[in-house]
Scaffold this motif. Structure first.
Motif, PDB file in Angstrom:
ATOM      1  N   GLY A  43       0.819  -1.211   0.000  1.00 14.32           N
ATOM      2  CA  GLY A  43       0.000   0.000   0.000  1.00 14.32           C
ATOM      3  C   GLY A  43       0.848   1.254   0.000  1.00 14.32           C
ATOM      4  O   GLY A  43       0.562   2.215  -0.721  1.00 14.32           O
ATOM      5  N   ARG A  44       1.921   1.271   0.794  1.00 17.22           N
ATOM      6  CA  ARG A  44       2.823   2.431   0.829  1.00 17.22           C
ATOM      7  C   ARG A  44       3.478   2.622  -0.537  1.00 17.22           C
ATOM      8  O   ARG A  44       3.614   3.736  -1.012  1.00 17.22           O
ATOM      9  CB  ARG A  44       3.891   2.252   1.913  1.00 17.22           C
ATOM     10  N   TYR A  51      -0.623   4.880  -0.904  1.00 18.55           N
ATOM     11  CA  TYR A  51      -1.728   4.980   0.044  1.00 18.55           C
ATOM     12  C   TYR A  51      -1.239   5.549   1.374  1.00 18.55           C
ATOM     13  O   TYR A  51      -0.102   5.317   1.775  1.00 18.55           O
ATOM     14  CB  TYR A  51      -2.356   3.607   0.300  1.00 18.55           C
ATOM     15  N   THR A  52      -2.113   6.259   2.052  1.00 22.98           N
ATOM     16  CA  THR A  52      -1.798   6.747   3.385  1.00 22.98           C
ATOM     17  C   THR A  52      -1.917   5.590   4.368  1.00 22.98           C
ATOM     18  O   THR A  52      -2.618   4.601   4.099  1.00 22.98           O
ATOM     19  CB  THR A  52      -2.769   7.857   3.826  1.00 22.98           C
ATOM     20  N   GLY A  79      -5.512   5.120   5.221  1.00 22.43           N
ATOM     21  CA  GLY A  79      -6.227   4.396   4.177  1.00 22.43           C
ATOM     22  C   GLY A  79      -5.977   2.902   4.260  1.00 22.43           C
ATOM     23  O   GLY A  79      -6.896   2.088   4.108  1.00 22.43           O
ATOM     24  N   ILE A  80      -4.728   2.539   4.512  1.00 17.43           N
ATOM     25  CA  ILE A  80      -4.373   1.128   4.663  1.00 17.43           C
ATOM     26  C   ILE A  80      -5.065   0.543   5.890  1.00 17.43           C
ATOM     27  O   ILE A  80      -5.614  -0.563   5.838  1.00 17.43           O
ATOM     28  CB  ILE A  80      -2.844   0.967   4.764  1.00 17.43           C
ATOM     29  N   TRP A  85      -8.682  -0.117   5.180  1.00 14.74           N
ATOM     30  CA  TRP A  85      -8.836  -1.262   4.294  1.00 14.74           C
ATOM     31  C   TRP A  85      -8.667  -2.563   5.075  1.00 14.74           C
ATOM     32  O   TRP A  85      -9.425  -3.515   4.885  1.00 14.74           O
ATOM     33  CB  TRP A  85      -7.825  -1.147   3.154  1.00 14.74           C
ATOM     34  N   TRP A 139     -11.196  -2.550  -2.221  1.00 12.35           N
ATOM     35  CA  TRP A 139      -9.888  -2.439  -2.868  1.00 12.35           C
ATOM     36  C   TRP A 139     -10.032  -1.974  -4.316  1.00 12.35           C
ATOM     37  O   TRP A 139      -9.283  -1.109  -4.764  1.00 12.35           O
ATOM     38  CB  TRP A 139      -9.157  -3.779  -2.799  1.00 12.35           C
ATOM     39  N   SER A 164     -10.898   1.677  -4.345  1.00 15.45           N
ATOM     40  CA  SER A 164      -9.740   2.434  -3.886  1.00 15.45           C
ATOM     41  C   SER A 164      -8.648   2.454  -4.952  1.00 15.45           C
ATOM     42  O   SER A 164      -8.010   3.490  -5.195  1.00 15.45           O
ATOM     43  CB  SER A 164      -9.207   1.814  -2.593  1.00 15.45           C
ATOM     44  N   GLN A 220      -6.858   5.590  -6.729  1.00 16.57           N
ATOM     45  CA  GLN A 220      -5.412   5.752  -6.616  1.00 16.57           C
ATOM     46  C   GLN A 220      -4.749   5.800  -7.994  1.00 16.57           C
ATOM     47  O   GLN A 220      -3.785   6.540  -8.190  1.00 16.57           O
ATOM     48  CB  GLN A 220      -4.803   4.635  -5.760  1.00 16.57           C
ATOM     49  N   GLU A 254      -5.094   9.291  -9.169  1.00 15.28           N
ATOM     50  CA  GLU A 254      -4.165  10.150  -8.421  1.00 15.28           C
ATOM     51  C   GLU A 254      -2.734   9.979  -8.919  1.00 15.28           C
ATOM     52  O   GLU A 254      -2.012  10.960  -9.122  1.00 15.28           O
ATOM     53  CB  GLU A 254      -4.248   9.827  -6.924  1.00 15.28           C
TER      54      GLU A 254
END
Length: 125
Positions: free
Chosen positions: A56-57, A61-62, A65-66, A69, A85, A88, A92, A95
């Motif tokens: 996720g990182r 993702y923040t 956010g992780i 989830w 997911w 999201s 993402q 973004e």
């Protein structure tokens, strides 16, 4: 290896994180290692969670956010987590595409300024 367990030090090495990072992930309740006194032990569940956190990182993702989830999985199960997911990931991807466009623009501008400066230096020599 369903019974694989890692110590605190091994977990840091396995995922190339600092002890401070690993402690922080525990503090914000992303990870819940087993404790025996001061020693921590990470089983298959925590190792899998850490893999998801690192992925996720990597995808931008923040941590919040992780965490959200991961909570969906705990509270609603796999299917709900998979639906969340996909939604999201769609957000993402948009973004990241915007960030890529901004980065390309910045690189082009930097290249122009660098080239202009190099030409000015050549004229001065």
């Amino acid at each position: 290896m369903p019974d694989k367990r890692l110590s605190f030090k091994e977990m840091c090495a396995e995922f190339d994180v600092t002890p401070r990072t690993l402690r922080y992930y525990e503090y914000i309740e992303l990870l819940h290692p087993e404790r025996d006194g001061r020693a921590r032990s990470y089983g298959p569940r925590e190792i899998a969670r850490m893999k998801l956190i690192m992925r996720g990182r990597k995808f931008g993702y923040t941590l919040e956010g992780i965490r959200q989830w991961l909570l969906i999985y705990e509270n609603e199960g796999t299917e709900a987590q998979m639906h969340a997911w996909v939604k999201s990931a769609d957000r993402q991807l948009i973004e990241l595409a915007e960030q890529r466009a901004q980065l390309a623009e910045a690189m082009e501008e930097l290249q122009r300024l660098r080239d202009d400066t190099a030409r000015t230096l050549e004229k001065m020599s």
